[in-house]
Design a protein around this motif. Structure first.
Motif, short mmCIF file in Angstrom:
data_model
loop_
_atom_site.label_atom_id
_atom_site.label_comp_id
_atom_site.label_asym_id
_atom_site.label_seq_id
_atom_site.Cartn_x
_atom_site.Cartn_y
_atom_site.Cartn_z
N TYR A 72 0.84 -1.20 0.00
CA TYR A 72 0.00 0.00 0.00
C TYR A 72 0.88 1.26 0.00
CZ TYR A 72 -4.07 2.84 1.38
OH TYR A 72 -5.08 3.75 1.43
N ASP A 73 1.93 1.23 0.80
CA ASP A 73 2.83 2.39 0.87
C ASP A 73 3.66 2.56 -0.39
OD1 ASP A 73 1.92 2.93 3.36
OD2 ASP A 73 3.59 2.00 4.41
N ARG A 74 4.05 1.44 -0.96
CA ARG A 74 4.90 1.49 -2.16
C ARG A 74 4.14 2.02 -3.37
NH1 ARG A 74 6.55 -3.56 -1.37
NH2 ARG A 74 5.37 -4.37 -3.12
N HIS A 75 2.83 1.77 -3.39
CA HIS A 75 2.07 2.15 -4.58
C HIS A 75 1.20 3.36 -4.34
CE1 HIS A 75 3.18 -2.09 -5.27
NE2 HIS A 75 3.59 -1.54 -6.38
N GLN A 76 1.80 4.50 -4.57
CA GLN A 76 1.11 5.78 -4.41
C GLN A 76 1.15 6.48 -5.76
OE1 GLN A 76 0.55 7.30 -1.08
NE2 GLN A 76 1.72 5.92 0.21
N ILE A 77 0.30 7.49 -5.91
CA ILE A 77 0.33 8.27 -7.14
C ILE A 77 1.71 8.93 -7.29
CG2 ILE A 77 -0.63 10.33 -8.27
CD1 ILE A 77 -3.24 9.63 -7.04
N PRO A 78 2.32 8.83 -8.49
CA PRO A 78 3.66 9.43 -8.66
C PRO A 78 3.66 10.91 -8.25
CG PRO A 78 2.96 8.25 -10.64
CD PRO A 78 1.81 8.23 -9.71
N GLN A 79 4.73 11.31 -7.62
CA GLN A 79 4.85 12.69 -7.13
C GLN A 79 4.59 13.74 -8.22
OE1 GLN A 79 5.61 14.54 -4.23
NE2 GLN A 79 4.83 12.68 -3.28
N GLY A 86 1.25 -5.87 -17.52
CA GLY A 86 2.58 -5.32 -17.41
C GLY A 86 2.95 -5.12 -15.97
N ASN A 87 4.14 -4.61 -15.76
CA ASN A 87 4.53 -4.26 -14.41
C ASN A 87 5.08 -2.85 -14.44
OD1 ASN A 87 5.50 -3.96 -11.85
ND2 ASN A 87 6.33 -6.04 -11.74
N LEU A 88 4.33 -1.92 -13.85
CA LEU A 88 4.71 -0.51 -13.93
C LEU A 88 5.99 -0.20 -13.15
CD1 LEU A 88 1.20 1.10 -13.43
CD2 LEU A 88 2.42 0.78 -15.57
N GLU A 89 6.32 -1.11 -12.23
CA GLU A 89 7.51 -0.84 -11.41
C GLU A 89 8.80 -1.06 -12.19
OE1 GLU A 89 6.43 -3.65 -8.42
OE2 GLU A 89 6.36 -2.07 -6.91
N GLU A 90 8.70 -1.92 -13.21
CA GLU A 90 9.95 -2.26 -13.92
C GLU A 90 10.26 -1.25 -15.01
OE1 GLU A 90 9.41 -6.26 -15.22
OE2 GLU A 90 9.63 -7.05 -13.19
N THR A 96 -6.68 8.03 -13.73
CA THR A 96 -6.00 6.97 -14.47
C THR A 96 -4.80 6.46 -13.67
OG1 THR A 96 -6.63 8.11 -16.47
CG2 THR A 96 -4.97 6.40 -16.69
N SER A 97 -4.05 7.41 -13.15
CA SER A 97 -2.88 7.06 -12.37
C SER A 97 -3.27 6.26 -11.12
CB SER A 97 -2.15 8.34 -11.98
OG SER A 97 -1.00 8.06 -11.28
N GLN A 98 -4.37 6.68 -10.49
CA GLN A 98 -4.84 5.95 -9.30
C GLN A 98 -5.22 4.52 -9.63
OE1 GLN A 98 -7.14 7.24 -6.13
NE2 GLN A 98 -6.89 9.41 -6.42
N VAL A 99 -5.84 4.31 -10.80
CA VAL A 99 -6.24 2.95 -11.17
C VAL A 99 -4.98 2.09 -11.39
CG1 VAL A 99 -7.39 1.52 -12.92
CG2 VAL A 99 -8.44 3.66 -12.20
N GLN A 100 -3.98 2.67 -12.07
CA GLN A 100 -2.75 1.91 -12.31
C GLN A 100 -2.08 1.53 -10.98
OE1 GLN A 100 -1.01 4.85 -14.90
NE2 GLN A 100 -1.41 3.61 -16.71
N VAL A 101 -2.04 2.51 -10.07
CA VAL A 101 -1.45 2.27 -8.77
C VAL A 101 -2.26 1.20 -8.01
CG1 VAL A 101 -1.22 3.39 -6.51
CG2 VAL A 101 -0.34 4.53 -8.54
N LEU A 102 -3.57 1.28 -8.13
CA LEU A 102 -4.44 0.32 -7.46
C LEU A 102 -4.17 -1.11 -7.94
CD1 LEU A 102 -7.07 -0.21 -5.69
CD2 LEU A 102 -8.29 -0.11 -7.85
N VAL A 103 -4.00 -1.25 -9.26
CA VAL A 103 -3.74 -2.58 -9.81
C VAL A 103 -2.40 -3.12 -9.28
CG1 VAL A 103 -3.35 -3.92 -11.92
CG2 VAL A 103 -5.12 -2.15 -11.88
N GLU A 104 -1.39 -2.25 -9.27
CA GLU A 104 -0.08 -2.69 -8.76
C GLU A 104 -0.17 -3.12 -7.31
OE1 GLU A 104 2.62 -3.29 -10.61
OE2 GLU A 104 1.25 -2.74 -12.23
N LYS A 158 1.88 16.55 -7.85
CA LYS A 158 2.32 17.95 -7.77
C LYS A 158 1.54 18.87 -8.69
CE LYS A 158 7.08 17.94 -6.14
NZ LYS A 158 8.43 17.72 -6.65
N LYS A 159 1.17 18.32 -9.84
CA LYS A 159 0.44 19.13 -10.83
C LYS A 159 -0.82 19.73 -10.23
CE LYS A 159 1.72 16.73 -15.05
NZ LYS A 159 1.16 15.91 -16.13
N LEU A 160 -1.38 19.00 -9.27
CA LEU A 160 -2.62 19.47 -8.66
C LEU A 160 -2.45 20.79 -7.94
CD1 LEU A 160 -4.23 16.30 -7.10
CD2 LEU A 160 -5.20 17.76 -8.84
N LEU A 161 -1.24 21.05 -7.51
CA LEU A 161 -1.02 22.26 -6.71
C LEU A 161 -0.42 23.40 -7.51
CD1 LEU A 161 0.32 20.35 -3.60
CD2 LEU A 161 -1.86 21.51 -3.75
#
Lengths: 214, 21
Positions: A17-24, B17-21, A49-57, A28-31
């Motif tokens: 959960y900690d490793r998969h966060q929305i990229p900084q 895929g794997n976004l981490e890689e 979109t980014s949140q969904v990708q992070v959620l899947v990971e 940042k763009k939000l601010l």
């Protein structure tokens, strides 16, 4: 008492959960700067979109998830993405942020063209999550429980999903008693938020439909 | 861009895929 096996399970989930966060850079763009309503909308779409990708990971790391049927994995993610996103957003908006950031973020959401009748229940939900003062582990586990909901549309092997979900529910129940001994109803209240989440996700679907029509 | 994809497509791509890689 939380067993060693359960402790290990919590650790795996919280680490993921900690490793998969929305990229900084996306966050940042939000601010940054002022955006027009349309740019705001596009920015929120990019965030989603980014949140969904992070959620899947994150979900790939939930023990047992990848052993489920592949189409069931997709059905679970599809069914829970919006709810998981609201949970994560609630966590972000309730975090202590540098002064002014919460306001900018709220303003951005309000100016995205999303109708007021949807915005109000959404912010009410964020507030009701904030009032629970969940510990970090509880947030990660509650998100996991949301994802592992067996009765999502198109899930074939509901029993397999139920087994996974029950393992997590059992740990969360113990954790609630441990962290909130003065509030024996705490676990029940957490689960109550999941019902609120479903309602919110229902509103969300309606909102998307009206957008498409427009 | 990924934001042009539908929810299911984003999920399928991310699962494969794997976004981490």
């Amino acid at each position: 008492e939380i067993t060693k096996k359960q402790q290990a399970l919590v650790k795996v989930i919280v680490d993921a959960y900690d490793r998969h966060q929305i990229p900084q850079d996306v966050a940042k763009k939000l601010l940054q700067d002022q955006y027009s309503a349309e740019e705001n909308f596009l920015l929120l779409t990019e965030m989603a979109t980014s949140q969904v990708q992070v959620l899947v990971e994150f979900t790939k790391n939930i023990p047992g998830f990848l052993s489920l049927d592949r189409e069931d994995q997709i059905a679970l993610l599809k069914g829970s993405a919006v709810e998981a996103m609201f949970l994560r957003s609630a966590q972000v908006l309730n975090k202590k942020m540098p002064s002014g950031h919460t306001e900018v973020l709220e303003e951005r959401i309000r100016k995205s063209g999303i109708s007021e009748e949807f915005i109000t229940p959404m912010f009410n939900f964020y507030k009701s999550i904030g009032e629970l003062h969940m510990v970090h582990e509880e947030q990660a586990l509650l998100t996991t429980i949301t994802i592992l909901t067996p009765d999502r549309p198109y899930v074939k092997d509901q029993l397999a999903v139920e087994r996974l979900q029950e393992t997590i529910l059992d740990v969360l129940r113990k954790m609630c008693l441990l962290h909130h001994p003065q509030d024996p109803q705490y676990f029940a209240r957490l689960l109550g938020r999941l019902t609120e989440l479903r309602t919110l996700s229902h509103y969300h679907a309606e909102m998307l439909t009206s957008w498409r029509v427009n | 861009p990924a934001s042009n994809l539908g929810l299911e497509e984003i999920i399928r791509k991310a699962l494969m895929g794997n976004l981490e890689e």
